[in-house]
Design a protein around this motif. Structure first.
Motif, PDB file in Angstrom:
ATOM      1  N   CYS A  78      32.412  77.398  22.504  1.00 15.30           N
ATOM      2  CA  CYS A  78      31.092  77.069  22.615  1.00 15.30           C
ATOM      3  C   CYS A  78      31.372  75.870  21.556  1.00 15.30           C
ATOM      4  O   CYS A  78      32.860  75.363  21.457  1.00 15.30           O
ATOM      5  CB  CYS A  78      29.648  77.559  21.233  1.00 15.30           C
ATOM      6  N   THR A  79      30.501  74.737  21.956  1.00 13.97           N
ATOM      7  CA  THR A  79      30.961  73.372  20.730  1.00 13.97           C
ATOM      8  C   THR A  79      30.760  73.403  19.519  1.00 13.97           C
ATOM      9  O   THR A  79      29.856  74.574  18.982  1.00 13.97           O
ATOM     10  CB  THR A  79      29.967  71.909  21.505  1.00 13.97           C
ATOM     11  N   ARG A  81      29.665  71.602  17.242  1.00 17.71           N
ATOM     12  CA  ARG A  81      28.613  71.140  17.110  1.00 17.71           C
ATOM     13  C   ARG A  81      27.960  71.554  16.421  1.00 17.71           C
ATOM     14  O   ARG A  81      27.005  73.047  16.606  1.00 17.71           O
ATOM     15  CB  ARG A  81      27.415  70.242  18.028  1.00 17.71           C
ATOM     16  N   SER A  88      17.709  72.335  19.405  1.00 12.49           N
ATOM     17  CA  SER A  88      18.020  73.646  19.859  1.00 12.49           C
ATOM     18  C   SER A  88      16.834  74.838  18.745  1.00 12.49           C
ATOM     19  O   SER A  88      17.689  74.327  18.027  1.00 12.49           O
ATOM     20  CB  SER A  88      18.791  74.164  20.761  1.00 12.49           C
ATOM     21  N   LYS A  95      27.708  80.142  17.090  1.00  9.20           N
ATOM     22  CA  LYS A  95      29.026  79.191  16.291  1.00  9.20           C
ATOM     23  C   LYS A  95      29.673  80.109  15.787  1.00  9.20           C
ATOM     24  O   LYS A  95      31.268  79.657  14.967  1.00  9.20           O
ATOM     25  CB  LYS A  95      28.306  78.634  15.545  1.00  9.20           C
ATOM     26  N   VAL A 103      34.168  68.351  20.480  1.00  6.14           N
ATOM     27  CA  VAL A 103      33.264  67.197  21.738  1.00  6.14           C
ATOM     28  C   VAL A 103      33.318  66.518  20.689  1.00  6.14           C
ATOM     29  O   VAL A 103      31.949  65.931  21.132  1.00  6.14           O
ATOM     30  CB  VAL A 103      32.195  68.104  21.979  1.00  6.14           C
ATOM     31  N   PRO A 144      13.267  61.261  27.675  1.00  8.26           N
ATOM     32  CA  PRO A 144      12.763  62.285  26.689  1.00  8.26           C
ATOM     33  C   PRO A 144      12.789  61.811  25.190  1.00  8.26           C
ATOM     34  O   PRO A 144      13.530  61.144  24.560  1.00  8.26           O
ATOM     35  CB  PRO A 144      14.390  63.474  26.756  1.00  8.26           C
ATOM     36  N   LEU A 146      12.033  62.877  22.222  1.00 10.71           N
ATOM     37  CA  LEU A 146      12.331  62.584  21.046  1.00 10.71           C
ATOM     38  C   LEU A 146      14.262  61.878  20.424  1.00 10.71           C
ATOM     39  O   LEU A 146      14.965  62.386  21.122  1.00 10.71           O
ATOM     40  CB  LEU A 146      12.462  64.317  19.838  1.00 10.71           C
ATOM     41  N   LEU A 154      21.315  67.659  26.895  1.00  8.57           N
ATOM     42  CA  LEU A 154      20.061  67.224  28.253  1.00  8.57           C
ATOM     43  C   LEU A 154      20.768  67.895  29.147  1.00  8.57           C
ATOM     44  O   LEU A 154      19.716  67.851  30.298  1.00  8.57           O
ATOM     45  CB  LEU A 154      19.347  66.349  28.355  1.00  8.57           C
ATOM     46  N   GLY A 157      21.097  71.405  29.266  1.00 10.84           N
ATOM     47  CA  GLY A 157      19.884  72.295  29.558  1.00 10.84           C
ATOM     48  C   GLY A 157      18.980  71.240  30.023  1.00 10.84           C
ATOM     49  O   GLY A 157      19.136  71.870  31.602  1.00 10.84           O
ATOM     50  N   TYR A 205      23.782  75.787  29.890  1.00  2.21           N
ATOM     51  CA  TYR A 205      24.803  76.208  28.581  1.00  2.21           C
ATOM     52  C   TYR A 205      25.845  75.805  27.943  1.00  2.21           C
ATOM     53  O   TYR A 205      25.315  77.285  27.347  1.00  2.21           O
ATOM     54  CB  TYR A 205      23.879  77.365  27.396  1.00  2.21           C
ATOM     55  N   GLY A 209      31.748  74.794  31.220  1.00  4.97           N
ATOM     56  CA  GLY A 209      33.076  74.091  30.517  1.00  4.97           C
ATOM     57  C   GLY A 209      32.442  73.266  29.406  1.00  4.97           C
ATOM     58  O   GLY A 209      30.871  72.744  29.240  1.00  4.97           O
ATOM     59  N   TYR A 461      15.385  76.072  25.239  1.00  8.74           N
ATOM     60  CA  TYR A 461      15.549  75.564  23.389  1.00  8.74           C
ATOM     61  C   TYR A 461      15.246  76.597  22.815  1.00  8.74           C
ATOM     62  O   TYR A 461      15.757  76.182  21.585  1.00  8.74           O
ATOM     63  CB  TYR A 461      14.694  73.811  23.517  1.00  8.74           C
TER      64      TYR A 461
END
Ligand SMILES: Cc1cc2nc3c(=O)[nH]c(=O)nc-3n(C[C@H](O)[C@H](O)[C@H](O)COP(=O)(O)OP(=O)(O)OC[C@H]3O[C@@H](n4cnc5c(N)ncnc54)[C@H](O)[C@@H]3O)c2cc1C
Ligand SMILES: NC(=O)C1=CN([C@@H]2O[C@H](COP(=O)(O)OP(=O)(O)OC[C@H]3O[C@@H](n4cnc5c(N)ncnc54)[C@H](OP(=O)(O)O)[C@@H]3O)[C@@H](O)[C@H]2O)C=CC1
Ligand SMILES: CC(C)=CCC[C@@H](C)[C@H]1CC[C@H]2C3=C(CC[C@]12C)[C@@]1(C)CC[C@H](O)C[C@@H]1CC3
Length: 507
Positions: A78-79, A81, A88, A95, A103, A144, A146, A154, A157, A205, A209, A461
């Protein structure tokens, strides 16, 4: 005071008076964080992150994936972050157990004025992008609202906003993706090149990749939005006009509505203009002293007459940011008081990431038990019926209504019509439910069943409580499964979407 009494007292303060922590600690830290991250990002931007560095940074992603490939592959990817930095609402528990791939791609790479596109790396935020594009007289087709939302989140998702009835969701105006796949290769995809991958990426999500860049369509922007507020005191009337406006051949450029009770709300329609006309007043809603936007909208309902205002473009785009729609009133109850706004309004809002990072367990439990944060997407003709059901199950107001078009493209969001597109409405419910008998899981499951039965979708999210079968009935997995089967090591590297978004299976 015993240790237990002190703990109970602290928990009471953290839950009942969270504003103390927010005021004393989070707002000042948010300010320092903002200054630091702007400075840091600026330096990173100037020194390391110029577009020419992009290839090198993509290679760094590739080498991390290849290192995983060379290992025993016992973990998934997973990333890197951290969950607290992401917008989300669901907690990315995975994680901790997955291999985290860094990334760290944060730059706007290119604005192509001729082809009206912008090429971005995945950690570019909406705030950063609207700030880059505005001086060039450009804007994303849909922004979007926010500003911490990222291009990566985005794309993987989805994104929706008040111009989505024309341009669709975020995926509908993305023209190309560049990804690092599970075998360590880099591919680009578009509707003409690797189209299966291109159409399967949205709503995946991060399970196909790692996104390393996206080419996104931009549109010409003007200075102001002329916004017309139309109050209604009957749901049927509001719903009728909302649908009528959304389906017009030449609709207004922006449409949204806020419902303040089951039967009353304000429909807002807007268009970009270059000059302030004399049919309405200038209202810079983004100024630090300005009243929260949803409160201003509510006043139009109380006044019960149509009104026109001219709002600076960027203020309009970020109109729900300073109060996180109406979520901030639960955290800082006096945040909209004039004294607070004039003295400390410039510090608002606190960083979502810091709120998440410092959220005590007791508050998490409270949100789980007695707070709804969900966006449900249903074909627009079911709007009135949906509000009835949402009222019975949740009774949360205000409700955010935003029309959006789903184009008849391949992928997870399959519409049940042969037409080019179908109009939907996003029903956003954020707040404390007042409905009698509300219980998070059964009530949300009943809403999910309603949405599914009416050929709708749930935004992911937040948590979904659907079973795997129900989830697969809501989102068409035909193309997604085919792409996962065809990509080498994809299934070893990534769980299915459901494995990430359902709380019970997410590990
Ligand atoms: C030259 C430069 C280069 C940069 N390069 C990068 C980079 O490469 N990568 C990177 O990640 N970051 C970069 N940054 C930083 C990045 O722009 C910010 O960290 C982040 O995107 C916040 O932007 P913002 O527009 O939300 O901030 P601001 O415009 O300072 O807004 C502050 C807050 O006020 C509110 N607000 C602002 N305007 C309005 C409005 N009109 N209406 C209502 N509320 C409003 C929002 O809540 C916002 O969070 C760069 C910054 C600069 C100056
Ligand atoms: N107006 C709107 O439309 C709003 C939308 N949202 C939602 O918020 C979310 C976006 O929040 P944001 O903080 O930007 O994103 P997140 O960090 O929350 O990421 C969302 C998902 O996208 C994946 N992802 C992100 N970047 C990449 C990448 N480079 N490569 C592969 N996968 C990636 C993440 O994977 P991983 O789990 O591996 O990190 C995660 O599953 C979206 O789900 C969006 O729908 C929320 C509020 C408003
Ligand atoms: C417009 C669309 C499609 C969605 C808007 C969703 C937002 C209202 C939520 C997205 C992330 C949410 C978070 C919170 C409030 C609601 C959102 C902004 C909190 C600030 C609530 C308080 C918690 O302690 C932290 C939350 C972080 C995420």
């Amino acid at each position: 005071m015993t240790a237990i009494e002190t703990e109970t007292f602290l928990e009471y303060i953290l839950v009942e008076h969270r504003w103390i922590i927010v005021m004393v600690a989070l707002l000042p830290i948010s300010l320092i964080w903002k200054i630091w991250s702007t400075f840091r990002n600026y330096v990173v931007f100037k020194l390391n992150s110029a577009p020419k560095m992009h290839i090198k940074k993509v290679k760094e992603v590739q080498s991390q994936v290849k290192a995983w490939l060379a290992g025993d592959r016992s973990t998934r990817l997973c990333t890197a972050r951290p969950g607290w930095q992401a917008m989300s609402f669901r907690q990315g528990i995975y994680k901790k157990t997955f291999t985290n791939i860094k990334v760290n791609l944060v730059d706007v790479l290119e604005v192509d004025m001729e082809n009206m596109t912008v090429r971005c790396e995945p950690l570019v935020t909406m705030g950063q992008l609207s700030r880059t594009l505005e001086p060039l007289g450009l804007a994303l087709a849909v922004v979007p609202e926010l500003d911490q939302l990222t291009v990566g989140g985005l794309v993987m998702g989805t994104g929706v906003e008040s111009s989505s009835h024309i341009y669709g969701l975020f995926q509908h105006f993305c023209l190309q993706y560049e990804l690092v796949l599970a075998d360590g290769s880099v591919v680009t995809c578009s509707k003409d090149e690797n189209p299966d991958l291109f159409y399967a990426v949205p709503w995946s999500y991060g399970t196909l990749g790692f996104l390393t860049s996206a080419v996104i369509k931009v549109v010409p922007a003007k200075k102001y939005i002329r916004l017309e507020y139309r109050p209604y005191n009957k749901l049927s009337e509001l719903s009728h006009h909302f649908i009528e406006e959304s389906l017009k051949d030449k609709p207004h450029e922006f449409i949204e509505a806020l419902l303040f009770t089951k039967n009353s709300g304000v429909l807002m329609t807007g268009n970009m203009v270059d000059k302030i006309g004399d049919d309405g007043k200038f209202n810079p809603i983004g100024k630090w002293y300005a009243e929260w936007f949803f409160k201003q909208v509510e006043r139009h309902l109380t006044n019960n007459r149509t009104a026109v205002e001219y709002i600076p473009l960027r203020d309009y785009y970020h109109r729900h940011t300073r109060s996180f729609f109406w979520e901030l009133q639960d955290i800082i109850p006096f945040g909209n008081h004039p004294i607070f706004r004039y003295l400390l309004g410039w510090l608002m809002p606190p960083e979502v990431s810091l709120l998440k990072l410092t959220q005590p367990e007791a508050v998490t439990k409270l949100y789980d038990k007695a707070h709804v944060i969900q966006d449900m997407l249903v074909p627009v003709e079911h709007l009135e019926k949906a509000i009835d059901v949402f009222h019975d199950e949740f009774e949360v107001y205000p409700i955010w209504l935003c029309p959006f078009r789903v184009f008849n493209h391949p992928g997870q969001l399959k519409i049940k019509t042969n037409a080019d597109s179908q109009m939907f409405v996003d029903i956003g419910v954020y707040g404390v439910p007042k409905a009698k008998g509300y219980e998070t899981v059964p009530s949300t499951r009943r809403i999910e069943a309603f949405v599914s039965k009416h050929d709708g979708f749930q935004m992911l999210y937040a948590d979904t409580y659907t079973t795997r079968e129900e989830f697969r009935a809501m989102f068409d997995h035909t193309l997604y499964d085919k792409v996962r089967d065809s990509l080498p090591y994809c299934k070893d590297a990534f769980p299915e979407i459901y494995g990430k978004v359902n709380r019970n299976v997410r590990k």
